[in-house]
Design a protein around this motif. Structure first.
Motif, mmCIF file in Angstrom:
data_model
loop_
_atom_site.group_PDB
_atom_site.id
_atom_site.type_symbol
_atom_site.label_atom_id
_atom_site.label_comp_id
_atom_site.label_asym_id
_atom_site.label_seq_id
_atom_site.Cartn_x
_atom_site.Cartn_y
_atom_site.Cartn_z
ATOM 1 N N ASP A 259 -13.419 11.571 -42.305
ATOM 2 C CA ASP A 259 -12.315 11.141 -41.438
ATOM 3 C C ASP A 259 -12.674 11.282 -39.964
ATOM 4 O OD1 ASP A 259 -10.765 10.687 -43.670
ATOM 5 O OD2 ASP A 259 -9.643 12.572 -43.514
ATOM 6 N N ASP A 260 -11.993 10.507 -39.145
ATOM 7 C CA ASP A 260 -12.085 10.650 -37.697
ATOM 8 C C ASP A 260 -11.360 11.930 -37.264
ATOM 9 O OD1 ASP A 260 -12.477 9.246 -34.918
ATOM 10 O OD2 ASP A 260 -10.402 9.945 -34.956
ATOM 11 N N ILE A 261 -11.944 12.646 -36.302
ATOM 12 C CA ILE A 261 -11.304 13.879 -35.809
ATOM 13 C C ILE A 261 -11.165 13.821 -34.283
ATOM 14 C CG2 ILE A 261 -12.006 15.330 -37.746
ATOM 15 C CD1 ILE A 261 -14.267 16.413 -35.876
ATOM 16 N N SER A 262 -10.706 12.688 -33.794
ATOM 17 C CA SER A 262 -10.651 12.460 -32.348
ATOM 18 C C SER A 262 -9.418 13.041 -31.673
ATOM 19 C CB SER A 262 -10.706 10.951 -32.057
ATOM 20 O OG SER A 262 -11.918 10.408 -32.509
ATOM 21 N N ASN B 279 -26.048 2.997 -38.788
ATOM 22 C CA ASN B 279 -25.450 3.176 -37.463
ATOM 23 C C ASN B 279 -24.443 2.079 -37.121
ATOM 24 O OD1 ASN B 279 -27.051 0.981 -36.840
ATOM 25 N ND2 ASN B 279 -28.353 2.059 -35.379
ATOM 26 N N GLN B 280 -24.244 1.133 -38.032
ATOM 27 C CA GLN B 280 -23.181 0.145 -37.862
ATOM 28 C C GLN B 280 -21.868 0.618 -38.493
ATOM 29 O OE1 GLN B 280 -23.691 -2.729 -35.998
ATOM 30 N NE2 GLN B 280 -25.610 -1.637 -35.582
ATOM 31 N N ARG B 281 -21.975 1.559 -39.424
ATOM 32 C CA ARG B 281 -20.800 2.157 -40.064
ATOM 33 C C ARG B 281 -21.020 3.668 -40.086
ATOM 34 N NH1 ARG B 281 -21.664 -2.254 -43.519
ATOM 35 N NH2 ARG B 281 -22.727 -0.900 -45.013
ATOM 36 N N MET B 282 -20.854 4.290 -38.938
ATOM 37 C CA MET B 282 -21.266 5.681 -38.774
ATOM 38 C C MET B 282 -20.351 6.636 -39.536
ATOM 39 S SD MET B 282 -22.744 5.933 -34.898
ATOM 40 C CE MET B 282 -21.256 5.444 -34.066
#
Length: 353
Positions: free
Chosen positions: A159-162, A260-263
């Motif tokens: 998940d994103d943790i921004s 690196n296109q779907r990090m």
């Protein structure tokens, strides 16, 4: 193996050291600055169980355990770069486990500078030491707090943790970014572990288990934030230690399929890995309190309050990677864990009749 455990007098550091010392060939050095964020005597009592007498502790000097021949302790701060570099130069560690940090979400609202000092500057010194005196594996503690405003559960390492909601969480996210950078630049094998609400004997006195237990034993109001409408993935200390020990032996490698296109935050073209370690069975706060009431044999006086700043409504770990890579599953139910905690708590704090 020769292992450095920073935060060695801390809750997880003590239990992990004790477990690793059962493996006879391990030589472990515990490092801690014994700060007074909470009762220093509790930290010294943990060290006593590892055979370190308080009278033997001297600034920046290794002292030997009187119980475990394979254990030594050094009283110093990771922010002391010269001492740290000298320690790495002299010891040539195989494994470094970083459990040192300024803990606590709410304290970060009061004393933010302590978090930059202990969680950023000190961690940088540790990374620099691992760079100049290479280790086989650096394992470091992150936190479920990094998930912040993430509303998708269970929380996954993918998940994103921004969007952290406390400075503590922001420093833990920073640790993950710093560790990846050093792994990429200097080929240091690094594994980050996101711990989920750890509890058990010799736990921190500022955490909910000790606060709940004291309040119930003393017939004082138990503060229940967000009016009890929270869920937590409470994880017993033995399960945490079991997970960390499994991780230590698996040195991460570069992921040849990393795109690196779907990090993917959980892996990299560097030798870097990231795992959740939780119970993956969150319970409501009221269920957790009920476990304390049952274990103590007394009903709590309850005071319902709004949500505290920096807190989150739910934590819930997705353990897919730990299961797939290590066959790891936690074994301790909340009821059993709380009962074991209360058995220790009554004796340590003198509530035993």
């Amino acid at each position: 193996m020769k292992i450095l455990i920073t935060g060695g007098a801390g809750f997880i550091g003590y239990h992990l050291s004790k477990a690793l010392l059962t493996i006879k060939d391990n030589h472990i050095i515990g490092l801690d600055n014994l700060n007074d964020y909470y009762d220093v005597q509790l930290k010294k009592d943990r060290l006593e169980l590892l055979g370190i007498n308080s009278n033997d502790i001297v600034d920046n000097k290794l002292c030997n355990s009187r119980t475990f021949p394979g254990y030594q302790f050094i009283y110093t701060d990771l922010a002391n770069k010269e001492i740290l570099q000298n320690l790495f130069r002299g010891e040539q560690f195989d494994i470094v486990i970083n459990l040192a940090a300024q803990a606590g979400v709410r304290y970060s609202l009061i004393n933010p500078e302590a978090y930059i000092h202990s969680n950023i500057s000190a961690f940088l010194n540790l990374l620099e030491a691992c760079r100049h005196y290479p280790v086989k594996h650096l394992v470091y503690a992150s936190s479920s707090s990094v998930y912040g405003l993430n509303g998708k559960t269970p929380f996954s390492v993918h998940d994103d943790i921004s969007h952290p909601v406390s400075l503590y969480a922001a420093t833990k996210k920073s640790n993950e970014l710093m560790a990846h950078t050093y792994s990429y630049l200097y080929n240091i094998p690094v594994t980050g572990l996101r711990f989920f609400t750890v509890y058990g004997p010799y736990g921190r006195p500022d955490m909910s288990p000790s606060l709940f237990a004291h309040a119930i034993f003393k017939n004082e109001p138990l503060k229940i934030f967000n009016y009890g409408k929270m869920r937590r993935d409470f994880t017993y200390i033995d399960d945490i230690v079991n997970g960390v020990m499994k991780v230590i032996d698996k040195i991460p490698t570069k992921n040849p399929e990393w795109d690196n296109q779907r990090m993917d935050p959980a892996s990299s073209s560097a030798p870097y890995a990231l795992y959740n370690i939780g119970n993956q069975h969150p319970v409501t706060l009221m269920e957790y309190i009920n476990a304390f009431e049952t274990a103590i044999g007394k009903e709590a006086q309850k005071e319902y309050l709004p949500m505290q700043a920096g807190d989150v409504q739910e934590t819930y770990s997705d353990m897919t990677e730990m299961i797939n890579d290590f066959g790891y599953l936690p074994k301790t139910s909340v009821e059993e864990g709380v009962r074991k905690f209360i058995d220790w708590f009554k004796v340590y704090y003198g509530y035993e009749k």
